[in-house]
Design a protein around this motif. Structure first.
Motif, PDB file in Angstrom:
ATOM      1  N   LEU A  16       0.818  -1.206   0.000  1.00 41.04           N
ATOM      2  CA  LEU A  16       0.000   0.000   0.000  1.00 41.04           C
ATOM      3  C   LEU A  16       0.854   1.260   0.000  1.00 41.04           C
ATOM      4  N   ALA A  17       2.012   1.162   0.664  1.00 38.77           N
ATOM      5  CA  ALA A  17       2.893   2.324   0.747  1.00 38.77           C
ATOM      6  C   ALA A  17       3.606   2.597  -0.571  1.00 38.77           C
ATOM      7  N   ARG A  18       3.702   1.574  -1.436  1.00 40.79           N
ATOM      8  CA  ARG A  18       4.488   1.744  -2.656  1.00 40.79           C
ATOM      9  C   ARG A  18       3.639   1.707  -3.920  1.00 40.79           C
ATOM     10  N   LEU A  19       2.313   1.797  -3.772  1.00 42.27           N
ATOM     11  CA  LEU A  19       1.465   1.829  -4.957  1.00 42.27           C
ATOM     12  C   LEU A  19       1.712   3.108  -5.750  1.00 42.27           C
ATOM     13  N   PRO A  20       1.575   3.050  -7.065  1.00 43.22           N
ATOM     14  CA  PRO A  20       1.688   4.281  -7.868  1.00 43.22           C
ATOM     15  C   PRO A  20       0.505   5.195  -7.547  1.00 43.22           C
ATOM     16  N   PRO A  21       0.578   6.467  -7.914  1.00 45.35           N
ATOM     17  CA  PRO A  21      -0.501   7.405  -7.596  1.00 45.35           C
ATOM     18  C   PRO A  21      -1.845   6.935  -8.154  1.00 45.35           C
ATOM     19  N   LEU A  22      -2.896   7.070  -7.347  1.00 47.40           N
ATOM     20  CA  LEU A  22      -4.237   6.652  -7.759  1.00 47.40           C
ATOM     21  C   LEU A  22      -4.692   7.402  -9.008  1.00 47.40           C
ATOM     22  N   THR A  23      -4.298   8.673  -9.117  1.00 49.87           N
ATOM     23  CA  THR A  23      -4.682   9.467 -10.287  1.00 49.87           C
ATOM     24  C   THR A  23      -4.128   8.865 -11.569  1.00 49.87           C
ATOM     25  N   SER A  24      -2.908   8.348 -11.506  1.00 48.23           N
ATOM     26  CA  SER A  24      -2.304   7.721 -12.687  1.00 48.23           C
ATOM     27  C   SER A  24      -3.009   6.422 -13.032  1.00 48.23           C
ATOM     28  N   LEU A  25      -3.376   5.649 -12.024  1.00 44.76           N
ATOM     29  CA  LEU A  25      -4.078   4.391 -12.277  1.00 44.76           C
ATOM     30  C   LEU A  25      -5.452   4.661 -12.890  1.00 44.76           C
ATOM     31  N   ARG A  56       2.267   9.003 -18.509  1.00 45.14           N
ATOM     32  CA  ARG A  56       3.733   9.017 -18.515  1.00 45.14           C
ATOM     33  C   ARG A  56       4.302   8.784 -17.124  1.00 45.14           C
ATOM     34  N   LEU A  57       3.659   9.352 -16.086  1.00 43.18           N
ATOM     35  CA  LEU A  57       4.105   9.116 -14.721  1.00 43.18           C
ATOM     36  C   LEU A  57       4.001   7.644 -14.346  1.00 43.18           C
ATOM     37  N   LEU A  58       2.902   7.000 -14.758  1.00 44.42           N
ATOM     38  CA  LEU A  58       2.734   5.573 -14.449  1.00 44.42           C
ATOM     39  C   LEU A  58       3.748   4.728 -15.212  1.00 44.42           C
ATOM     40  N   GLU A  59       3.978   5.043 -16.479  1.00 41.99           N
ATOM     41  CA  GLU A  59       4.973   4.304 -17.256  1.00 41.99           C
ATOM     42  C   GLU A  59       6.363   4.459 -16.649  1.00 41.99           C
ATOM     43  N   ASP A  60       6.653   5.672 -16.179  1.00 39.39           N
ATOM     44  CA  ASP A  60       7.947   5.886 -15.548  1.00 39.39           C
ATOM     45  C   ASP A  60       8.065   5.083 -14.258  1.00 39.39           C
ATOM     46  N   TYR A  61       6.952   5.026 -13.506  1.00 34.03           N
ATOM     47  CA  TYR A  61       6.959   4.264 -12.254  1.00 34.03           C
ATOM     48  C   TYR A  61       7.168   2.777 -12.539  1.00 34.03           C
ATOM     49  N   GLN A  64       7.863   0.641 -17.970  1.00 36.50           N
ATOM     50  CA  GLN A  64       7.394  -0.021 -19.190  1.00 36.50           C
ATOM     51  C   GLN A  64       6.388   0.868 -19.906  1.00 36.50           C
ATOM     52  N   SER A  65       6.368   0.788 -21.213  1.00 35.15           N
ATOM     53  CA  SER A  65       5.371   1.498 -22.007  1.00 35.15           C
ATOM     54  C   SER A  65       4.053   0.741 -21.937  1.00 35.15           C
ATOM     55  N   LEU A  66       2.958   1.484 -21.799  1.00 37.29           N
ATOM     56  CA  LEU A  66       1.639   0.865 -21.684  1.00 37.29           C
ATOM     57  C   LEU A  66       0.795   1.049 -22.940  1.00 37.29           C
ATOM     58  N   HIS A  75      -3.061   1.868 -29.033  1.00 35.24           N
ATOM     59  CA  HIS A  75      -3.167   0.446 -28.703  1.00 35.24           C
ATOM     60  C   HIS A  75      -2.437   0.176 -27.394  1.00 35.24           C
ATOM     61  N   LEU A  76      -2.892  -0.854 -26.696  1.00 37.51           N
ATOM     62  CA  LEU A  76      -2.207  -1.299 -25.485  1.00 37.51           C
ATOM     63  C   LEU A  76      -1.000  -2.141 -25.855  1.00 37.51           C
ATOM     64  N   THR A  77       0.071  -1.929 -25.162  1.00 37.76           N
ATOM     65  CA  THR A  77       1.234  -2.796 -25.311  1.00 37.76           C
ATOM     66  C   THR A  77       0.971  -4.092 -24.528  1.00 37.76           C
ATOM     67  N   PRO A  78       1.812  -5.110 -24.682  1.00 41.02           N
ATOM     68  CA  PRO A  78       1.635  -6.324 -23.873  1.00 41.02           C
ATOM     69  C   PRO A  78       1.601  -6.017 -22.381  1.00 41.02           C
ATOM     70  N   ALA A  79       2.405  -5.055 -21.915  1.00 41.98           N
ATOM     71  CA  ALA A  79       2.375  -4.689 -20.498  1.00 41.98           C
ATOM     72  C   ALA A  79       1.028  -4.074 -20.136  1.00 41.98           C
TER      73      ALA A  79
END
Length: 335
Positions: A16-25, A56-61, A64-66, A75-79
């Motif tokens: 929970l402490a290391r989840l990426p920002p909820l806004t990015s998700l 971009r913030l989530l990909e950086d976290y 991987q490219s999404l 399109h979505l990448t495999p990730a």
């Protein structure tokens, strides 16, 4: 050849402490659903640039490219394909939980603290309209002039007649107030009050005192001064502690009172109360809705507040109400 995103690929142990920002998700799920930044932005009520920044913030976290573009299409990448089902299910669960909570919140009665006169004269006659506007909403009305501490849970919100200076609270102005001489038609006929304000001499008067009275509201002496009149007032009459009692006494033919127009509106429109002479005098105090920042977010409070503001906007003007307090011959004379 490795891409920059692949070169930053991280082995993340989620907590929970290391989840990426909820806004990015949220931005990722909306964009993955629409495969379009503009439509994702419309769903989230932000700009497409803001959505792109969050992606971009989530990909950086993640390292991987999404998403990738091919022939102008997103399109979505495999990730991204791997991440989407789990996050979609998670947000669906969050939305279901919030919907269930909102429904249970709606089912709880809203506790409203309100002055007795406002409760009996304005709020009670409109409860059917509230029921139609918010079916299932229950209301618990505490008719009191005592100070209410909203933080202790004694009430969810208050409706107060005052200055509107309630620091730390969410406050909405509902409507202003004015006073006007009012009495029953029979009382006006009995004392020949239609002849004009000079008929006030010797007439039993109704006086408001107590917690609901404010210093900005004129008494009979102040009302006469404002009208530039000088008449000897009767020593008889009654002194009453609530605005509604002044109206009750006037309805019963017990005297001529300075009635608050907003509270007397129904009786004026029905003809049970009339104003034989004089003009309305505004008071400094108004009616306000107030609650805490926390309770303003509750569904039951939001429903009640929105209904109050809608009702307030639909009210007749004080001038229109006063016009209905005059007999036809007085209206002709005024023209």
């Amino acid at each position: 050849m490795s891409t920059p995103a692949n070169s930053r690929k991280k082995a993340i142990q989620p907590t929970l402490a290391r989840l990426p920002p909820l806004t990015s998700l949220r931005a990722f799920v909306a964009t993955a659903r629409h495969l379009n930044f503009i439509r994702a932005a419309e769903e989230l009520h932000v700009t497409s640039a803001a959505v792109g920044q969050q992606i971009r913030l989530l990909e950086d976290y993640l390292g991987q490219s999404l998403f990738h573009r091919a022939r102008g299409q997103l399109h979505l990448t495999p990730a991204g394909l791997s991440l989407m089902p789990g996050l979609t299910d998670a947000f669906d669960a969050v939305l279901a939980a919030m919907a269930q909570f909102a429904a249970s919140d709606h089912e709880q009665p809203i506790r409203v603290s309100v002055a007795p006169s406002f409760a009996s004269r304005w709020l009670m006659p409109r409860l059917d309209a509230l029921r139609r506007a918010a079916p299932g909403l229950e209301i618990l009305v505490d008719a009191s002039t005592q100070l209410t501490d909203l933080d202790t849970g004694d009430a969810d919100c208050v409706i107060r007649y005052g200055s509107g200076a309630y620091p730390g609270l969410v406050v909405d102005h509902l409507f202003s107030e004015a006073v006007l001489p009012v009495c029953s038609p029979g009382f006006a006929d009995l004392h020949s009050l239609w002849a004009g304000p000079q008929a006030i001499e010797g007439v039993p008067l109704l006086h408001e005192e107590g917690a609901e009275h404010d210093h900005s509201c004129p008494d009979w002496d102040a009302w006469l001064r404002a009208e530039r009149l000088s008449y000897r007032l009767s020593q008889g009459g009654f002194r009453l502690t609530q605005s509604s009692l002044v109206l009750d006494a006037a309805l019963a033919g017990q005297g001529l009172g300075l009635g608050k127009i907003r509270l007397a509106e129904a009786e004026i429109r029905s003809g049970r109360l009339v104003s034989p002479f004089g003009s309305p005098q505004s008071v400094s105090f108004s009616y306000f809705f107030a609650t805490t920042t926390h309770k303003a977010r509750l569904m039951r409070v939001d429903l009640f507040r929105n209904w109050l503001l809608t009702e307030a906007k639909s009210l007749q003007t004080i001038e229109a109400i006063v016009a209905e307090s005059m007999r036809p011959q007085e209206m002709l004379a005024a023209e």
